[in-house]
Motif scaffolding. Structure first.
Motif, PDB file in Angstrom:
ATOM      1  N   TYR A  22      45.874  94.468  73.908  1.00 30.49           N
ATOM      2  CA  TYR A  22      46.729  94.276  72.729  1.00 30.49           C
ATOM      3  C   TYR A  22      46.149  95.004  71.521  1.00 30.49           C
ATOM      4  CZ  TYR A  22      48.777  92.255  68.577  1.00 30.49           C
ATOM      5  OH  TYR A  22      49.378  92.109  67.348  1.00 30.49           O
ATOM      6  N   PHE A  23      44.871  94.770  71.249  1.00 28.77           N
ATOM      7  CA  PHE A  23      44.274  95.394  70.063  1.00 28.77           C
ATOM      8  C   PHE A  23      44.151  96.910  70.249  1.00 28.77           C
ATOM      9  CE2 PHE A  23      40.680  96.651  67.327  1.00 28.77           C
ATOM     10  CZ  PHE A  23      41.233  96.292  66.102  1.00 28.77           C
ATOM     11  N   LYS A  24      43.897  97.330  71.467  1.00 30.37           N
ATOM     12  CA  LYS A  24      43.780  98.764  71.730  1.00 30.37           C
ATOM     13  C   LYS A  24      45.083  99.487  71.422  1.00 30.37           C
ATOM     14  CE  LYS A  24      42.277 102.007  75.321  1.00 30.37           C
ATOM     15  NZ  LYS A  24      41.773 102.139  76.721  1.00 30.37           N
ATOM     16  N   LYS A  25      46.219  98.849  71.710  1.00 29.71           N
ATOM     17  CA  LYS A  25      47.524  99.467  71.486  1.00 29.71           C
ATOM     18  C   LYS A  25      48.015  99.311  70.047  1.00 29.71           C
ATOM     19  CE  LYS A  25      49.299  99.118  76.219  1.00 29.71           C
ATOM     20  NZ  LYS A  25      50.386  98.558  77.072  1.00 29.71           N
ATOM     21  N   TYR A  26      47.387  98.441  69.300  1.00 31.33           N
ATOM     22  CA  TYR A  26      47.853  98.195  67.925  1.00 31.33           C
ATOM     23  C   TYR A  26      47.531  99.388  67.019  1.00 31.33           C
ATOM     24  CZ  TYR A  26      48.253  96.342  63.234  1.00 31.33           C
ATOM     25  OH  TYR A  26      48.590  96.173  61.915  1.00 31.33           O
ATOM     26  N   THR A  27      48.510  99.782  66.220  1.00 35.99           N
ATOM     27  CA  THR A  27      48.342 100.899  65.285  1.00 35.99           C
ATOM     28  C   THR A  27      48.715 100.457  63.878  1.00 35.99           C
ATOM     29  OG1 THR A  27      48.868 102.543  66.993  1.00 35.99           O
ATOM     30  CG2 THR A  27      49.071 103.245  64.710  1.00 35.99           C
ATOM     31  N   VAL A  28      47.861 100.761  62.920  1.00 35.03           N
ATOM     32  CA  VAL A  28      48.168 100.477  61.515  1.00 35.03           C
ATOM     33  C   VAL A  28      48.981 101.631  60.953  1.00 35.03           C
ATOM     34  CG1 VAL A  28      47.236 100.106  59.208  1.00 35.03           C
ATOM     35  CG2 VAL A  28      46.081  99.120  61.178  1.00 35.03           C
ATOM     36  N   SER A  29      50.118 101.316  60.386  1.00 39.35           N
ATOM     37  CA  SER A  29      50.952 102.351  59.766  1.00 39.35           C
ATOM     38  C   SER A  29      50.496 102.530  58.317  1.00 39.35           C
ATOM     39  CB  SER A  29      52.436 101.937  59.823  1.00 39.35           C
ATOM     40  OG  SER A  29      53.249 102.956  59.288  1.00 39.35           O
ATOM     41  N   HIS A  30      49.382 103.229  58.146  1.00 40.39           N
ATOM     42  CA  HIS A  30      48.829 103.408  56.799  1.00 40.39           C
ATOM     43  C   HIS A  30      49.432 104.641  56.122  1.00 40.39           C
ATOM     44  CE1 HIS A  30      46.042 106.586  58.273  1.00 40.39           C
ATOM     45  NE2 HIS A  30      46.021 105.849  59.374  1.00 40.39           N
ATOM     46  N   TYR A  31      49.133 104.821  54.851  1.00 39.61           N
ATOM     47  CA  TYR A  31      49.845 105.791  54.012  1.00 39.61           C
ATOM     48  C   TYR A  31      49.788 107.215  54.559  1.00 39.61           C
ATOM     49  CZ  TYR A  31      51.020 108.813  50.104  1.00 39.61           C
ATOM     50  OH  TYR A  31      51.575 109.797  49.331  1.00 39.61           O
ATOM     51  N   TYR A  32      48.597 107.743  54.810  1.00 42.84           N
ATOM     52  CA  TYR A  32      48.480 109.145  55.226  1.00 42.84           C
ATOM     53  C   TYR A  32      49.106 109.369  56.609  1.00 42.84           C
ATOM     54  CZ  TYR A  32      45.456 110.328  51.276  1.00 42.84           C
ATOM     55  OH  TYR A  32      44.965 110.573  50.011  1.00 42.84           O
ATOM     56  N   LEU A  33      48.994 108.385  57.479  1.00 43.60           N
ATOM     57  CA  LEU A  33      49.605 108.508  58.801  1.00 43.60           C
ATOM     58  C   LEU A  33      51.127 108.535  58.683  1.00 43.60           C
ATOM     59  CD1 LEU A  33      49.213 108.605  61.880  1.00 43.60           C
ATOM     60  CD2 LEU A  33      49.291 106.101  61.877  1.00 43.60           C
ATOM     61  N   LYS A  34      51.693 107.667  57.859  1.00 39.48           N
ATOM     62  CA  LYS A  34      53.147 107.637  57.663  1.00 39.48           C
ATOM     63  C   LYS A  34      53.649 108.942  57.048  1.00 39.48           C
ATOM     64  CE  LYS A  34      53.329 103.792  55.294  1.00 39.48           C
ATOM     65  NZ  LYS A  34      53.892 102.651  54.518  1.00 39.48           N
ATOM     66  N   HIS A  35      52.911 109.474  56.099  1.00 39.83           N
ATOM     67  CA  HIS A  35      53.314 110.715  55.440  1.00 39.83           C
ATOM     68  C   HIS A  35      53.321 111.875  56.437  1.00 39.83           C
ATOM     69  CE1 HIS A  35      53.712 113.708  52.256  1.00 39.83           C
ATOM     70  NE2 HIS A  35      52.706 114.356  52.801  1.00 39.83           N
ATOM     71  N   ALA A  36      52.254 112.002  57.231  1.00 40.36           N
ATOM     72  CA  ALA A  36      52.169 113.079  58.222  1.00 40.36           C
ATOM     73  C   ALA A  36      53.235 112.895  59.302  1.00 40.36           C
ATOM     74  CB  ALA A  36      50.774 113.111  58.844  1.00 40.36           C
ATOM     75  N   TYR A  37      53.466 111.661  59.705  1.00 37.11           N
ATOM     76  CA  TYR A  37      54.465 111.358  60.740  1.00 37.11           C
ATOM     77  C   TYR A  37      55.864 111.787  60.290  1.00 37.11           C
ATOM     78  CZ  TYR A  37      57.361 108.463  63.859  1.00 37.11           C
ATOM     79  OH  TYR A  37      58.304 108.026  64.756  1.00 37.11           O
ATOM     80  N   LYS A  38      56.240 111.432  59.076  1.00 38.87           N
ATOM     81  CA  LYS A  38      57.570 111.782  58.565  1.00 38.87           C
ATOM     82  C   LYS A  38      57.739 113.290  58.431  1.00 38.87           C
ATOM     83  CE  LYS A  38      60.860 110.843  54.845  1.00 38.87           C
ATOM     84  NZ  LYS A  38      61.286 112.239  54.763  1.00 38.87           N
ATOM     85  N   LYS A  39      56.727 113.944  57.882  1.00 46.50           N
ATOM     86  CA  LYS A  39      56.812 115.393  57.693  1.00 46.50           C
ATOM     87  C   LYS A  39      56.912 116.114  59.024  1.00 46.50           C
ATOM     88  CE  LYS A  39      54.645 119.271  55.262  1.00 46.50           C
ATOM     89  NZ  LYS A  39      53.507 119.685  54.386  1.00 46.50           N
ATOM     90  N   LEU A  40      56.150 115.662  60.014  1.00 48.71           N
ATOM     91  CA  LEU A  40      56.159 116.311  61.322  1.00 48.71           C
ATOM     92  C   LEU A  40      57.476 116.051  62.048  1.00 48.71           C
ATOM     93  CD1 LEU A  40      54.703 118.030  63.340  1.00 48.71           C
ATOM     94  CD2 LEU A  40      53.423 116.025  64.115  1.00 48.71           C
ATOM     95  N   CYS A  41      57.981 114.830  61.965  1.00 45.78           N
ATOM     96  CA  CYS A  41      59.282 114.519  62.584  1.00 45.78           C
ATOM     97  C   CYS A  41      60.387 115.382  61.987  1.00 45.78           C
ATOM     98  CB  CYS A  41      59.625 113.044  62.387  1.00 45.78           C
ATOM     99  SG  CYS A  41      58.817 111.926  63.535  1.00 45.78           S
ATOM    100  N   ASP A  42      60.394 115.493  60.665  1.00 46.63           N
ATOM    101  CA  ASP A  42      61.416 116.297  59.991  1.00 46.63           C
ATOM    102  C   ASP A  42      61.310 117.769  60.379  1.00 46.63           C
ATOM    103  OD1 ASP A  42      62.301 114.020  58.756  1.00 46.63           O
ATOM    104  OD2 ASP A  42      61.324 114.421  56.840  1.00 46.63           O
ATOM    105  N   THR A  43      60.090 118.277  60.475  1.00 44.22           N
ATOM    106  CA  THR A  43      59.886 119.690  60.798  1.00 44.22           C
ATOM    107  C   THR A  43      60.320 120.000  62.223  1.00 44.22           C
ATOM    108  OG1 THR A  43      58.009 119.757  59.267  1.00 44.22           O
ATOM    109  CG2 THR A  43      58.196 121.558  60.848  1.00 44.22           C
ATOM    110  N   ILE A  44      59.994 119.100  63.162  1.00 45.39           N
ATOM    111  CA  ILE A  44      60.384 119.314  64.556  1.00 45.39           C
ATOM    112  C   ILE A  44      61.893 119.164  64.726  1.00 45.39           C
ATOM    113  CG2 ILE A  44      60.190 118.380  66.897  1.00 45.39           C
ATOM    114  CD1 ILE A  44      57.304 117.633  66.262  1.00 45.39           C
ATOM    115  N   SER A  45      62.477 118.193  64.036  1.00 45.36           N
ATOM    116  CA  SER A  45      63.916 117.936  64.179  1.00 45.36           C
ATOM    117  C   SER A  45      64.762 119.056  63.602  1.00 45.36           C
ATOM    118  CB  SER A  45      64.283 116.617  63.488  1.00 45.36           C
ATOM    119  OG  SER A  45      63.603 115.532  64.069  1.00 45.36           O
TER     120      SER A  45
END
Length: 373
Positions: A22-45
């Motif tokens: 459970y803890f191994k799979k848990y991910t914190v959606s912190h600021y820099y991760l969310k920012h990079a995730y959104k930018k990368l999703c938008d760029t790929i899409s």
């Protein structure tokens, strides 16, 4: 503490393997991760002339977590389409393997890439255009590359992702560094599939190998949290508190109370923090400890030497990304927009027309003898 757990309470009654998983799979959606995730999703899409995307940051910052998150997003996005077109692979990728001999092995890379795309009969690939070529190694690599381009066209992934891509830079000749990036750019262009390269700051030399690569690529920086950046420590404490809440223990540990120590030993990298807490928690669970103490955490922290090495590499990469006055002046000079003369007019009210040490033009009397007094 019923109702105050960040995890499902029934996990407390599970065996130790389920708790650790459970803890191994848990991910914190912190600021820099969310920012990079959104930018990368938008760029790929919505790829607009960006066949190659570089995602870089320090060691242990969470690039692999981002890799897995992006893969999950696009697999879910294509779920309905896959019922109609089961041959499509929504997202594909692999980890670049460090070379054994000093040069990156492209043939091995092509084979592994084909496997990630579920390509059949890989060992039977033939390049018919060069089948009479006697250079067998070159022939095989070319055949695998051609097969990879075709597989990408037919499988139609949103993007092809390469983790640990800094291994591409492992070559014996500096002259070949640009060739490495040209291969990736060519694969992306010919297949019309964006390629995403995840890696450490060792990817930075790839950014400016040529004007064309700079124009057609995009950079996404996933940084660590830094004490000198406003708001970063608050975000780090938020991430630490989220991990604290999601550790399946009857007694919630007091990690946030010791945030300075956790910052010092993780260097502001959430990935390092997560791995560290996972090791500490695993030890506590396997030894039937009800509390995750600081003594246990300290036992599994990085050493001083390890921390110094990581922070030096991080600082070096961060310095290469900083915009400074020298770089701005160089850009203005190359554009013919040097503002030094304008600044001189503003401060003195006149413009200097001659170089330093050059006499102002004046009329001299011909034949006049001047006293040396």
């Amino acid at each position: 503490m019923a109702g105050n757990f960040g995890f499902p309470e029934e996990i407390l009654n599970s065996d130790k393997d389920k708790k650790i998983t459970y803890f191994k799979k848990y991910t914190v959606s912190h600021y820099y991760l969310k920012h990079a995730y959104k930018k990368l999703c938008d760029t790929i899409s919505k790829p607009v002339n960006t066949p190659v995307i570089l995602v870089y940051g320090p060691c242990g910052v969470g690039k692999t977590t981002l890799f897995l998150g992006i893969a999950k997003h696009f697999i879910e996005l294509a779920a309905k389409e896959l019922t109609v077109d089961p041959g499509r692979i929504p997202i594909a990728g692999m980890e670049a393997i460090a070379p054994d001999t000093g040069n990156f092995d492209w043939k091995d890379h092509y084979i592994r890439s084909l496997k990630s795309l579920d390509e059949p009969l890989i060992e039977k690939k033939i390049d018919f255009e060069s089948r009479n070529d006697k250079t067998n190694n070159h022939l095989a690599a070319r055949a695998f590359r051609s097969s990879l381009e075709n597989a990408l066209k037919y499988r139609r992934p949103y993007a092809y992702m390469i983790d640990e891509a800094q291994h591409l830079a492992h070559i014996t000749s500096g002259r070949k560094l640009r060739n490495q990036m040209d291969v990736i750019k060519s694969l992306a262009s010919n297949s019309r599939v964006p390629h995403v390269l995840y890696g450490t700051y060792e990817l930075l030399p790839f950014r400016n190998l040529s004007g064309q690569l700079s124009r057609r690529g995009i950079d996404i920086h996933l940084p660590r949290y830094r004490t000198e950046v406003k708001g970063d420590m608050d975000q780090f404490i938020f991430a630490l508190g989220a991990f604290q809440k999601h550790l399946p223990l009857e007694n919630e540990p007091k990690l946030v109370d010791n945030y300075e120590y956790f910052y010092q030993r993780s260097l502001g990298c959430v990935g390092i923090l997560k791995d560290w807490l996972l090791k500490s928690y695993t030890f506590a669970i396997e030894n039937k400890r009800k509390v995750l103490s600081m003594d246990i955490c300290k036992e599994f922290s990085l050493s001083d030497d390890q921390c110094v090495k990581i922070i030096r590499e991080a600082r070096e990469g961060e310095s290469l990304l900083e915009e400074n006055q020298e770089k701005q002046n160089e850009l203005l000079r190359l554009l013919g927009m040097d503002t030094k003369d304008d600044e001189l007019i503003e401060t003195t009210g006149r413009k200097r027309k001659n170089k330093v040490g050059e006499q102002n033009p004046t009329r001299h009397n011909v034949g006049e003898v001047r006293n040396a007094q």
